[in-house]
Design an enzyme around this catalytic site. Structure first.
Site, short mmCIF file in Angstrom:
data_model
loop_
_atom_site.label_atom_id
_atom_site.label_comp_id
_atom_site.label_asym_id
_atom_site.label_seq_id
_atom_site.Cartn_x
_atom_site.Cartn_y
_atom_site.Cartn_z
N ASN A 10 0.87 -1.18 0.00
CA ASN A 10 0.00 0.00 0.00
C ASN A 10 0.90 1.23 0.00
O ASN A 10 1.47 1.58 1.04
CB ASN A 10 -0.90 -0.02 1.25
CG ASN A 10 -1.77 1.23 1.34
OD1 ASN A 10 -1.81 2.03 0.40
ND2 ASN A 10 -2.46 1.40 2.45
N TRP A 11 1.04 1.82 -1.18
CA TRP A 11 1.94 2.98 -1.30
C TRP A 11 1.34 4.23 -0.65
O TRP A 11 2.01 5.22 -0.49
CB TRP A 11 2.24 3.28 -2.77
CG TRP A 11 3.17 2.29 -3.41
CD1 TRP A 11 3.70 1.16 -2.85
CD2 TRP A 11 3.69 2.34 -4.76
NE1 TRP A 11 4.52 0.52 -3.75
CE2 TRP A 11 4.53 1.21 -4.92
CE3 TRP A 11 3.52 3.22 -5.83
CZ2 TRP A 11 5.20 0.96 -6.13
CZ3 TRP A 11 4.19 2.97 -7.03
CH2 TRP A 11 5.02 1.85 -7.17
N LYS A 12 0.06 4.19 -0.33
CA LYS A 12 -0.65 5.37 0.19
C LYS A 12 -0.41 6.53 -0.79
O LYS A 12 -0.28 6.29 -1.98
CB LYS A 12 -0.20 5.66 1.62
CG LYS A 12 -0.29 4.41 2.51
CD LYS A 12 -0.12 4.66 3.96
CE LYS A 12 -0.29 3.35 4.73
NZ LYS A 12 -0.22 3.51 6.16
N HIS A 99 -9.50 1.06 4.70
CA HIS A 99 -8.25 1.31 5.44
C HIS A 99 -8.54 2.29 6.58
O HIS A 99 -9.38 3.18 6.44
CB HIS A 99 -7.19 1.88 4.49
CG HIS A 99 -5.83 1.90 5.10
ND1 HIS A 99 -5.44 2.87 5.99
CD2 HIS A 99 -4.78 1.04 4.99
CE1 HIS A 99 -4.19 2.61 6.39
NE2 HIS A 99 -3.78 1.51 5.79
N GLU A 101 -7.05 4.78 7.58
CA GLU A 101 -6.89 6.20 7.22
C GLU A 101 -8.15 6.72 6.53
O GLU A 101 -8.54 7.87 6.70
CB GLU A 101 -5.64 6.37 6.33
CG GLU A 101 -4.37 6.23 7.17
CD GLU A 101 -3.18 5.64 6.44
OE1 GLU A 101 -3.16 5.64 5.20
OE2 GLU A 101 -2.25 5.16 7.14
N GLU A 171 -5.12 -4.62 10.62
CA GLU A 171 -4.11 -3.59 10.84
C GLU A 171 -4.44 -2.82 12.12
O GLU A 171 -5.31 -1.94 12.11
CB GLU A 171 -4.11 -2.59 9.67
CG GLU A 171 -3.76 -3.21 8.34
CD GLU A 171 -3.20 -2.17 7.37
OE1 GLU A 171 -2.11 -2.41 6.86
OE2 GLU A 171 -3.85 -1.13 7.16
N GLY A 177 2.60 2.79 10.67
CA GLY A 177 3.55 3.89 10.47
C GLY A 177 4.24 4.34 11.75
O GLY A 177 4.87 5.39 11.79
N SER A 216 3.69 -1.68 10.39
CA SER A 216 5.14 -1.70 10.61
C SER A 216 5.79 -3.05 10.29
O SER A 216 6.73 -3.47 10.97
CB SER A 216 5.47 -1.26 12.04
OG SER A 216 5.02 0.08 12.25
N GLY A 237 3.02 -0.92 4.28
CA GLY A 237 3.02 0.51 3.95
C GLY A 237 4.44 0.98 3.66
O GLY A 237 4.98 0.75 2.58
N GLY A 238 5.06 1.63 4.64
CA GLY A 238 6.37 2.26 4.45
C GLY A 238 7.41 1.38 3.77
O GLY A 238 8.09 1.82 2.83
#
Ligand code: 13P
Length: 256
Positions: A10-12, A99, A101, A171, A177, A216, A237-238
């Site tokens: 997930n590149w966001k 998600h 977010e 999640e 993050g 993470s 993610g990151g």
């Protein structure tokens, strides 16, 4: 029993054309274990480019493209939205839905999430349904109640049998993050709860639904997480923005 493993990136709202190119070249010739899919989910403007580059680069068919969101509506006056048919036309195969977010910044409710999962399934795409509790909810032992309240509206709307085509990503919001990963024991216990919750509705379906862990995940902790009996891969993610690290994570996944 065979349950496929999935590692989804997930590149966001990160990445650019250069990352599309780097990722495609890095994933060329990747050695995935049996029964593993890799799904790259960039922002919408890069979906088409990623599909085209993946084809041109002869990426394995196990590597697929996903969107980060979609409208629950088929078409019409919904400025700024993207429909399932548009994604299908681009050969996108997965869609991340719900998600945390989106739930917190864009006020998506579990009812709206259920409508979106329904729209995605009807169009033949695969939803990656995200659920997870906040730090305060975990601290006050509400995790299971929260997860049940996020899953039940979707089960009610689409029916448990359709979950055979659903991927669930657990999640915990406090692990996203932050560098604070859930311990593999805590993640396993929660995944086991999710599977048991689904099993109350349909045991056979519950045994087959891939349950991904997100929050993470990195090259250094993925192996231990993926070794847990109810963890079938991850939503990353990151670390998914770093091609070499992402590759290590993909190679660690194994179907069960
Ligand atoms: P991080 O891996 O950066 O914690 O993000 C997890 C996530 O939200 C993936 O959807």
């Amino acid at each position: 029993m065979t349950r496929r493993a999935i590692v989804a990136a997930n590149w966001k709202m990160n990445g650019d054309l250069a990352l599309v190119n780097t990722m495609v070249s890095s994933l060329t010739n990747i050695e995935l274990q049996d029964n593993v899919n890799v799904v790259i989910c960039p922002s919408s403007p890069y979906l088409s480019e990623l599909v085209v580059k993946a084809r041109a680069g002869n990426l394995s068919a196990a590597i697929q493209v996903g969107a980060q969101n979609v409208s629950e509506h088929e078409s019409g006056a919904f400025t700024g939205e993207v429909s399932t048919q548009m994604l299908k036309e681009l050969s996108v195969e997965f869609v991340i839905i719900g998600h945390s977010e989106r739930r917190s910044y864009y006020h998506e409710t579990s009812t709206q999430v259920a409508h979106k999962v329904n729209a995605v399934l009807k169009s033949g795409l695969t939803p990656i349904l995200c659920i997870g509790e906040s730090e305060a909810e975990r601290a006050t032992e509400q995790t299971e109640t929260v997860l049940a309240s996020q899953l039940q509206p979707v089960i009610d709307e689409v029916g448990i049998e359709k979950f055979i085509d659903v991927v669930i990503a657990y999640e915990p919001v406090w692990a996203i993050g932050t560098g604070k990963t859930a311990s593999s024991k805590m993640a396993q216990e929660t995944h086991q709860f999710i599977r048991q919750f689904l099993a109350q509705a349909n045991e056979n379906v519950a045994a087959k639904v891939p349950l991904l862990y997100g929050g993470s995940v990195k090259a250094s902790n993925c192996e231990e997480l993926f070794a847990q009996p109810d963890i079938d891969g991850g939503l990353i993610g990151g670390a998914s923005l770093h091609a070499e690290q992402f590759k290590v994570i993909c190679s660690a996944a194994k179907g069960k």
